[in-house]
Design an enzyme around this catalytic site. Sequence first.
Site, PDB file in Angstrom:
ATOM      1  CG  ASP D 137      41.864  -5.428  61.517  1.00 52.93           C
ATOM      2  OD1 ASP D 137      40.844  -6.032  61.998  1.00 52.93           O
ATOM      3  OD2 ASP D 137      41.807  -4.126  61.666  1.00 52.93           O
ATOM      4  N   GLY D 138      44.139  -8.577  58.993  1.00 53.57           N
ATOM      5  CA  GLY D 138      44.575  -9.247  57.741  1.00 53.57           C
ATOM      6  C   GLY D 138      43.928 -10.354  57.082  1.00 53.57           C
ATOM      7  CG  ASN D 222      41.791  -1.647  54.282  1.00 56.20           C
ATOM      8  OD1 ASN D 222      40.810  -1.422  54.818  1.00 56.20           O
ATOM      9  ND2 ASN D 222      42.760  -2.189  55.227  1.00 56.20           N
ATOM     10  CB  THR D 263      40.573   2.762  60.602  1.00 55.32           C
ATOM     11  OG1 THR D 263      40.214   1.543  59.831  1.00 55.32           O
ATOM     12  CG2 THR D 263      39.340   3.679  60.980  1.00 55.32           C
ATOM     13  CB  SER D 266      43.635   6.785  54.187  1.00 58.22           C
ATOM     14  OG  SER D 266      43.245   8.064  54.253  1.00 58.22           O
ATOM     15  CG  LEU D 267      44.373   7.519  60.985  1.00 52.06           C
ATOM     16  CD1 LEU D 267      43.162   8.691  61.055  1.00 52.06           C
ATOM     17  CD2 LEU D 267      43.888   6.411  62.077  1.00 52.06           C
TER      18      LEU D 267
END
Lengths: 373, 373, 373, 373
Positions: D137-138, D222, D263, D266-267
């Site tokens: 994801d990075g 994000n 996801t 914040s999660l």
Amino acid sequence: KAVNIDKVLDEIAEDEIISHSRLLQTATSVREISKQLQRRPVKMTVRNVMIVTKARDNELVYRTRELAEWLLCTPRYGSDVGVNVYVDHKLRRSARFDMQSLLAKDSRFKDMLRFWTPDLCWTSPEKFDLVLTLGGDGTVLFTSWLFQRIVPPVLSFSLGSLGFLTNFEFPRYKDSLDKIMGDVGMRVNLRMRFTCTVYRYQKHAGPGTPEHIEAEQFEVLNELVIDRGPSPYVSNLELYGDNNLLTVVQADGCIFSTPTGSTAYSLSAGGSLVHPDIPAILLTPICPHTLSFRPMLLTDSMLLRVAVPRNSRATAYCAFDGKGRVELRQGDHVTIAASQYPFMSVLSQPTEWFDSISRTLRWNNRGAQQKAW
Amino acid sequence: KAVNIDKVLDEIAEDEIISHSRLLQTATSVREISKQLQRRPVKMTVRNVMIVTKARDNELVYRTRELAEWLLCTPRYGSDVGVNVYVDHKLRRSARFDMQSLLAKDSRFKDMLRFWTPDLCWTSPEKFDLVLTLGGDGTVLFTSWLFQRIVPPVLSFSLGSLGFLTNFEFPRYKDSLDKIMGDVGMRVNLRMRFTCTVYRYQKHAGPGTPEHIEAEQFEVLNELVIDRGPSPYVSNLELYGDNNLLTVVQADGCIFSTPTGSTAYSLSAGGSLVHPDIPAILLTPICPHTLSFRPMLLTDSMLLRVAVPRNSRATAYCAFDGKGRVELRQGDHVTIAASQYPFMSVLSQPTEWFDSISRTLRWNNRGAQQKAW
Amino acid sequence: KAVNIDKVLDEIAEDEIISHSRLLQTATSVREISKQLQRRPVKMTVRNVMIVTKARDNELVYRTRELAEWLLCTPRYGSDVGVNVYVDHKLRRSARFDMQSLLAKDSRFKDMLRFWTPDLCWTSPEKFDLVLTLGGDGTVLFTSWLFQRIVPPVLSFSLGSLGFLTNFEFPRYKDSLDKIMGDVGMRVNLRMRFTCTVYRYQKHAGPGTPEHIEAEQFEVLNELVIDRGPSPYVSNLELYGDNNLLTVVQADGCIFSTPTGSTAYSLSAGGSLVHPDIPAILLTPICPHTLSFRPMLLTDSMLLRVAVPRNSRATAYCAFDGKGRVELRQGDHVTIAASQYPFMSVLSQPTEWFDSISRTLRWNNRGAQQKAW
Amino acid sequence: KAVNIDKVLDEIAEDEIISHSRLLQTATSVREISKQLQRRPVKMTVRNVMIVTKARDNELVYRTRELAEWLLCTPRYGSDVGVNVYVDHKLRRSARFDMQSLLAKDSRFKDMLRFWTPDLCWTSPEKFDLVLTLGGDGTVLFTSWLFQRIVPPVLSFSLGSLGFLTNFEFPRYKDSLDKIMGDVGMRVNLRMRFTCTVYRYQKHAGPGTPEHIEAEQFEVLNELVIDRGPSPYVSNLELYGDNNLLTVVQADGCIFSTPTGSTAYSLSAGGSLVHPDIPAILLTPICPHTLSFRPMLLTDSMLLRVAVPRNSRATAYCAFDGKGRVELRQGDHVTIAASQYPFMSVLSQPTEWFDSISRTLRWNNRGAQQKAW
């Protein structure tokens, strides 16, 4: 030589007043005693072993037979046979348990193989030196329910993956039991239970007669849940501690959980994980209407009481370890107190609790993780 | 006649092995002693009163003067004057405190009005029979910091609305103090503190020299916070209990809170509210990366240790009751243990804690509420 | 001249394939249209006003009379009298409403004062140009229930403190209504509702007949709740989105909430606060068994379906805006879709939603706060 | 033939006032257009493919070589060779990528193999028809950072387990790319990004000069995190929406997250999971001081502004997708708005988002579960 703690209590009682340094000193000493007790191994001669399992599960019945046979046959304490074994009376006629082939192995087994009933557990818990459970956490809860007063030490085997309450692996039962019944002894946890008592409001109580009479009483190992049941309306529940009104609970329900129960329903409702050695009562609200009504831990020296107000629109329902749905009607109340009959569970290893939560809650597996570039 | 708890400890220690019924009986007795102790009033002759306040707040200095004067003047214990009063040495030259006009009232006051310094609190805490605080919860935390070892009984006045730690109303101080210094005595809470000790890793420790040396040590009343500080990277913190690795914490930080601190930072991070009588260590993660890493309560008989791994990319930072930011570098660790020096706070009434949370968290005010038609 | 959006839709439909720059451009334009629409005032001639209130609440009946009289008497739109007023048919014989004395004021009122019934709302919602509610949020929910298809603009007065849905103060009704019925017009929110439809499984459906037949259908403004009802067992609910199985819900229940309902039951169960302009379906689990099953927001262009598996041990119960408890038996399902009939509420001011939550949830009042020294 | 949405906007703009039925009708149509757009496949000739990876990861460099070779060699669009490929200019001299052996395969490759730099992405994003990422994801976040304005469609391969943003399996790249570059085309998500702009307060601004000047600007995919950084003090942050003060945030920090970021951080701070198609801004507080300050979703048509008050004791720090720590000093502010440059990600399948969360959060694995007997 017995330690005379009663004498200590008497001595403390004589002091009506205590200085603050004496108080501090005594408190420190008592803490130290508690600590010592937790680390002390228990050792005793285990002559009578009870086995609890789900009599409807075929696989478990076969394992029960295997375990019973091994216990009966393996020489202990200087004898050339083993110890007395109590199995569920429902297995008396079980083809899978096959009592006859077992009795045929040694004539003495006829006397040594015995059968327990819920009634026997209720009247004579002292007959059992050790209880073994085969199954999941539900079987352990059932064992707690069987022993409404004194609970013998309970060692819980799991056949598959270990649970919160089942910390011994069945495949290694010989090794585990040889140690416990041998020189090593066992370490036990005294897991707090609650004594929950329902009191019924007597609407037409005459003068001189009590307003409330005692009804059902249950010992719970996990939790008491009070909720609105099928009613769409939420009842406002009055919460008293030592007869002081603490608050009025506006929620779908509330859970009074032991530390042992902190990994069960209370966790789903947002409660914290609580180590079983901590003497505390968890109060976890279910969908509270006030956002600041957060999960709480109350001291176990408090007598809690939850009442449905007499003018309440709705009633409430109690469930004890998930069992026995009892309605609380207007004016009724239920009390919750730390029981004098804790549940004595055999410890598999000192970090058992941490192992169970990291295993079951998958702690070391990351879920959401902020990605670095 | 003193209660000889040490003797009890000795007796217990002699039993290497204990039977399960003995264990149960002893545990029950110890619980009973604990309970009795909590309800026992403390009574003593209060000859030396210390007053702690914020010397920079003008209003509080005037109230300190008022209180000091009343304590000096009101006859106690058969004398025609009052008791010795220690005020902050910073007030010696305060125009608002106006020491001269006070000393002018009675020649004996010159001896009776005394001044405390942090140094005196450190070396001679036994000089004070009672500490009074004027201000908010921060002043109580400051008092805890002053007394790194034995803490005298502390009674906390609030000038405005009561806080979590300030449970006496200043306007009614005469009534409160007359009772406590008279025949009624006082009831106290022994609030747990933690002893937190930082250990530095010695990279170039030679053979025979220890790998870690002890550095800072703090007593905390609310909490120890360990977080990533200014670093954007999260350090993986290793958590040990009695030298067993319990888990690796992946989070922005973690809070080790006493029950007293459960209404402070821990609450913001999602922790439960914990009654101060419960002997537990709260571990509340801050923004954990694993959703199942929930707030936890650990037994206070455990020695906890948090270590920054030697190969960690990031370091971590400790704050003790919000003070004293200390960096933990690679290989360093900090230990957390229940202190042998609890914080002795005077209780205003049995339901004090419940009153403070329902007042401060506005419990009985509904927030979100499902509407009925 | 009407804007021909249908033509736009047709044009888009013709393009089977679209390039990514076209897609981006069109999406940006559509967003811009949405934004413009939200800020556009609505203006129309209000000739027929309906008043909804609790006919059993005396105080509210007096206020209804006052409001009806003012609306009938105040000249509007060039006439020397006011507009037609519909009140609850239950007030026809109410002594407190006192219809006779009202009709006596002007002979034309006999024709202008009218009575609504639930039936009229169902068959002829277009008869009403504006609905006024007097009461709390419950009265607004009731109004939503009355209009199962098209909802006229609804303006909600509160008599006491304002609620989440009641944003106009009754004492200032003259000013508010003069603006709205005058040149200023009104701004409205199109609050999403859900169309919830229950489908019954036909166990013995013959070949060629459908397995499910449609049963109850409800429009909800706040939420649909599906829970285990009186059953102690939790049903595993299958959740489908556009016919794909998304997950199996293991929980005490789940809440499907509109953004409007995000301040109601969903909030108690841990859901987020969601601005009513956001087109989303909140799925908030109640006491989920998996800690990582967190509250979720799903896109409102999805057709959701919740099914009780045919082999389920337990059934489930549906409640629609807290009303109408319907059992879902094995094999049944309920669908949830964004309704084509939103609830049109008159906006008191642009920050109305923020005002309501900060007021009702007491935002600017600190609860737990870390104390500084 | 292009759809003329601008004309629609003009037509709407001409209507100063709109009736409520027209408003309703238009809103419904716009919703329908949105829905249609989401389901529309994108098809285009892909002549220029960019590959993004971590140039320091050996394994990834080998896979990049493999992918580049396959793209160059596989005949497309009627030619006997493939398409142009841009790889990271850092690979020009990489022995592992081994450019020379690749160029040796076909003389045309010399022209077709090209190298991208961050500068080229900034100035000429339209050069790329498709971006492929290899990594986690990075790497996707890095790609978002490379394209601060228009983003080409991005397809993300994962080499190991799939992530929240990496939904294509590398081992099946041939199949995936043949479809997308062939007749099937691709479906894309337009993932919202935020445009975050820092404004600096000009303390000594003369008359006629602005009080604030624009400083840094970032597009985030994000989240934007604003926290207290290394400061022990919490700053009170003022939150404005369209220039109205909404609230003052008292917390350790706050997270402004896109649905895509729901996801991520914040999660961990307690936010809900939000489907990426929902146009909303998540505001998730970190350790808020007020228990009722819950995670919130704001409409993306709002311009948000967070300001550090001029008289604030503390400053605050911003991080953009975890990067670029920028200090907000007293009087500074940062604005957050839905970007006009969304991140266009290629969809692997319609339920991709649900698959990613159930896989990553281990949904179907029970955690805490109430035991039945």
